[in-house]
Design a protein around this motif. Structure first.
Motif, PDB file in Angstrom:
ATOM      1  N   THR A   2       0.837  -1.186   0.000  1.00 41.37           N
ATOM      2  CA  THR A   2       0.000   0.000   0.000  1.00 41.37           C
ATOM      3  C   THR A   2       0.875   1.240   0.000  1.00 41.37           C
ATOM      4  OG1 THR A   2      -1.650  -1.191   1.297  1.00 41.37           O
ATOM      5  CG2 THR A   2      -1.875   1.185   1.188  1.00 41.37           C
ATOM      6  N   THR A   3       0.657   2.094  -0.992  1.00 37.97           N
ATOM      7  CA  THR A   3       1.446   3.306  -1.145  1.00 37.97           C
ATOM      8  C   THR A   3       0.590   4.526  -0.847  1.00 37.97           C
ATOM      9  OG1 THR A   3       2.822   2.279  -2.837  1.00 37.97           O
ATOM     10  CG2 THR A   3       2.791   4.683  -2.788  1.00 37.97           C
ATOM     11  N   LEU A   4       1.151   5.467  -0.112  1.00 42.15           N
ATOM     12  CA  LEU A   4       0.530   6.765   0.089  1.00 42.15           C
ATOM     13  C   LEU A   4       1.111   7.703  -0.955  1.00 42.15           C
ATOM     14  CD1 LEU A   4      -1.230   8.789   1.630  1.00 42.15           C
ATOM     15  CD2 LEU A   4       0.727   9.177   3.155  1.00 42.15           C
ATOM     16  N   ASN A   5       0.252   8.248  -1.815  1.00 40.10           N
ATOM     17  CA  ASN A   5       0.668   9.176  -2.856  1.00 40.10           C
ATOM     18  C   ASN A   5       0.452  10.595  -2.357  1.00 40.10           C
ATOM     19  OD1 ASN A   5       1.158   7.350  -5.298  1.00 40.10           O
ATOM     20  ND2 ASN A   5      -0.818   6.663  -4.513  1.00 40.10           N
ATOM     21  N   ILE A   6       1.526  11.360  -2.278  1.00 42.69           N
ATOM     22  CA  ILE A   6       1.453  12.735  -1.794  1.00 42.69           C
ATOM     23  C   ILE A   6       1.703  13.658  -2.972  1.00 42.69           C
ATOM     24  CG2 ILE A   6       2.518  14.448  -0.280  1.00 42.69           C
ATOM     25  CD1 ILE A   6       3.105  12.167   1.654  1.00 42.69           C
ATOM     26  N   ARG A   7       0.817  14.655  -3.128  1.00 46.49           N
ATOM     27  CA  ARG A   7       0.960  15.525  -4.287  1.00 46.49           C
ATOM     28  C   ARG A   7       0.552  16.958  -3.980  1.00 46.49           C
ATOM     29  NH1 ARG A   7      -3.861  12.481  -7.545  1.00 46.49           N
ATOM     30  NH2 ARG A   7      -5.483  12.890  -6.027  1.00 46.49           N
ATOM     31  N   LEU A   8       1.100  17.857  -4.774  1.00 41.98           N
ATOM     32  CA  LEU A   8       0.667  19.248  -4.778  1.00 41.98           C
ATOM     33  C   LEU A   8      -0.379  19.359  -5.874  1.00 41.98           C
ATOM     34  CD1 LEU A   8       3.989  21.288  -4.528  1.00 41.98           C
ATOM     35  CD2 LEU A   8       2.295  20.907  -2.755  1.00 41.98           C
ATOM     36  N   THR A   9      -1.469  20.025  -5.572  1.00 45.11           N
ATOM     37  CA  THR A   9      -2.553  20.077  -6.536  1.00 45.11           C
ATOM     38  C   THR A   9      -3.396  21.330  -6.307  1.00 45.11           C
ATOM     39  OG1 THR A   9      -4.350  18.760  -7.479  1.00 45.11           O
ATOM     40  CG2 THR A   9      -4.112  18.695  -5.105  1.00 45.11           C
ATOM     41  N   SER A  10      -4.244  21.640  -7.250  1.00 38.62           N
ATOM     42  CA  SER A  10      -5.159  22.773  -7.101  1.00 38.62           C
ATOM     43  C   SER A  10      -6.464  22.282  -6.487  1.00 38.62           C
ATOM     44  CB  SER A  10      -5.446  23.403  -8.464  1.00 38.62           C
ATOM     45  OG  SER A  10      -6.218  22.511  -9.265  1.00 38.62           O
ATOM     46  N   LEU A  11      -7.247  23.215  -5.994  1.00 41.83           N
ATOM     47  CA  LEU A  11      -8.548  22.860  -5.416  1.00 41.83           C
ATOM     48  C   LEU A  11      -9.437  22.212  -6.475  1.00 41.83           C
ATOM     49  CD1 LEU A  11     -10.322  22.866  -2.936  1.00 41.83           C
ATOM     50  CD2 LEU A  11     -11.015  25.198  -3.488  1.00 41.83           C
ATOM     51  N   GLN A  12      -9.365  22.701  -7.715  1.00 37.59           N
ATOM     52  CA  GLN A  12     -10.164  22.115  -8.790  1.00 37.59           C
ATOM     53  C   GLN A  12      -9.743  20.670  -9.059  1.00 37.59           C
ATOM     54  OE1 GLN A  12     -12.922  23.520 -10.213  1.00 37.59           O
ATOM     55  NE2 GLN A  12     -13.173  21.433 -10.982  1.00 37.59           N
ATOM     56  N   GLU A  13      -8.443  20.393  -9.018  1.00 36.36           N
ATOM     57  CA  GLU A  13      -7.970  19.023  -9.215  1.00 36.36           C
ATOM     58  C   GLU A  13      -8.457  18.104  -8.101  1.00 36.36           C
ATOM     59  OE1 GLU A  13      -3.750  18.779 -11.322  1.00 36.36           O
ATOM     60  OE2 GLU A  13      -3.810  20.337  -9.767  1.00 36.36           O
ATOM     61  N   VAL A  14      -8.474  18.608  -6.861  1.00 37.01           N
ATOM     62  CA  VAL A  14      -8.989  17.808  -5.739  1.00 37.01           C
ATOM     63  C   VAL A  14     -10.454  17.465  -5.992  1.00 37.01           C
ATOM     64  CG1 VAL A  14      -9.557  17.839  -3.279  1.00 37.01           C
ATOM     65  CG2 VAL A  14      -7.345  18.712  -4.051  1.00 37.01           C
ATOM     66  N   LYS A  15     -11.235  18.450  -6.432  1.00 31.65           N
ATOM     67  CA  LYS A  15     -12.657  18.211  -6.726  1.00 31.65           C
ATOM     68  C   LYS A  15     -12.813  17.184  -7.843  1.00 31.65           C
ATOM     69  CE  LYS A  15     -14.254  22.780  -5.309  1.00 31.65           C
ATOM     70  NZ  LYS A  15     -14.819  24.069  -5.758  1.00 31.65           N
ATOM     71  N   ASN A  16     -12.032  17.362  -8.922  1.00 33.50           N
ATOM     72  CA  ASN A  16     -12.119  16.428 -10.051  1.00 33.50           C
ATOM     73  C   ASN A  16     -11.724  15.011  -9.644  1.00 33.50           C
ATOM     74  OD1 ASN A  16     -12.909  18.548 -11.684  1.00 33.50           O
ATOM     75  ND2 ASN A  16     -10.879  18.837 -12.584  1.00 33.50           N
ATOM     76  N   ASN A  17     -10.647  14.878  -8.862  1.00 29.65           N
ATOM     77  CA  ASN A  17     -10.199  13.554  -8.415  1.00 29.65           C
ATOM     78  C   ASN A  17     -11.224  12.896  -7.507  1.00 29.65           C
ATOM     79  OD1 ASN A  17      -7.786  13.733  -9.842  1.00 29.65           O
ATOM     80  ND2 ASN A  17      -6.691  14.629  -8.118  1.00 29.65           N
ATOM     81  N   THR A  18     -11.873  13.696  -6.665  1.00 27.96           N
ATOM     82  CA  THR A  18     -12.910  13.160  -5.786  1.00 27.96           C
ATOM     83  C   THR A  18     -14.084  12.636  -6.600  1.00 27.96           C
ATOM     84  OG1 THR A  18     -12.256  14.673  -4.025  1.00 27.96           O
ATOM     85  CG2 THR A  18     -14.445  13.693  -3.854  1.00 27.96           C
ATOM     86  N   LEU A  19     -14.506  13.404  -7.599  1.00 28.35           N
ATOM     87  CA  LEU A  19     -15.607  12.958  -8.463  1.00 28.35           C
ATOM     88  C   LEU A  19     -15.231  11.687  -9.226  1.00 28.35           C
ATOM     89  CD1 LEU A  19     -16.909  16.361  -9.881  1.00 28.35           C
ATOM     90  CD2 LEU A  19     -18.054  14.846  -8.252  1.00 28.35           C
ATOM     91  N   GLU A  20     -13.997  11.610  -9.717  1.00 32.63           N
ATOM     92  CA  GLU A  20     -13.542  10.407 -10.421  1.00 32.63           C
ATOM     93  C   GLU A  20     -13.544   9.201  -9.492  1.00 32.63           C
ATOM     94  OE1 GLU A  20      -9.803  10.925 -12.371  1.00 32.63           O
ATOM     95  OE2 GLU A  20     -10.585  12.455 -13.731  1.00 32.63           O
ATOM     96  N   ALA A  21     -13.098   9.404  -8.266  1.00 34.08           N
ATOM     97  CA  ALA A  21     -13.079   8.297  -7.298  1.00 34.08           C
ATOM     98  C   ALA A  21     -14.501   7.830  -6.999  1.00 34.08           C
ATOM     99  CB  ALA A  21     -12.376   8.735  -6.020  1.00 34.08           C
ATOM    100  N   LEU A  22     -15.425   8.770  -6.845  1.00 33.90           N
ATOM    101  CA  LEU A  22     -16.817   8.410  -6.575  1.00 33.90           C
ATOM    102  C   LEU A  22     -17.445   7.662  -7.748  1.00 33.90           C
ATOM    103  CD1 LEU A  22     -18.035  11.665  -4.787  1.00 33.90           C
ATOM    104  CD2 LEU A  22     -17.655   9.419  -3.742  1.00 33.90           C
ATOM    105  N   ARG A  23     -16.981   7.954  -8.940  1.00 38.29           N
ATOM    106  CA  ARG A  23     -17.482   7.269 -10.140  1.00 38.29           C
ATOM    107  C   ARG A  23     -16.776   5.940 -10.373  1.00 38.29           C
ATOM    108  NH1 ARG A  23     -17.032  12.797 -13.081  1.00 38.29           N
ATOM    109  NH2 ARG A  23     -19.056  13.692 -12.579  1.00 38.29           N
TER     110      ARG A  23
END
Length: 116
Positions: A2-23
């Motif tokens: 199990t890997t923890l992925n740490i990244r710098l991102t924008s608020l919009q990217e966080v929203k997009n990634n959350t929606l992708e994960a939910l889908r």
């Protein structure tokens, strides 16, 4: 593993990634910790806190006192750092201690020069 992925991102990217994960999108799967700026990442993952994480990797459940012994620091100072890491979702609190539930960490970011 199990890997923890740490990244710098924008608020919009966080929203997009959350929606992708939910889908259920494959690219959004995994364990991620996102920061909106380098300053926030460095505040959370300071050198002393990274020492704690390195000592906890693969060690299973530990007491704060044992972590302090392993990093050769004062228990109160380590307790403060551990509290911050728990709050930020980096380590987990258990009934009898704390645990870093990942086998490794992958850092994923690019630093660029900011135009004046």
């Amino acid at each position: 593993m199990t890997t923890l992925n740490i990244r710098l991102t924008s608020l919009q990217e966080v929203k997009n990634n959350t929606l992708e994960a939910l889908r259920g999108k494959e690219s959004a799967r995994g364990h991620f910790l996102s920061f909106l700026s380098w300053d926030l990442l460095h505040d959370t993952l300071s050198p002393n806190r990274m020492d704690i994480i390195k000592e906890m990797t693969g060690a299973g459940e530990l007491s704060i006192r044992e972590v302090a012994r392993r990093v050769n620091r004062d228990v109160r100072a380590v307790h403060s750092d551990v509290t911050k890491l728990i709050t930020q979702g980096v380590i987990d609190k258990t009934e009898s201690g704390i645990v870093f539930p990942y086998d490794d960490i992958h850092f994923e970011f690019t630093l660029t020069h900011k135009a004046a």
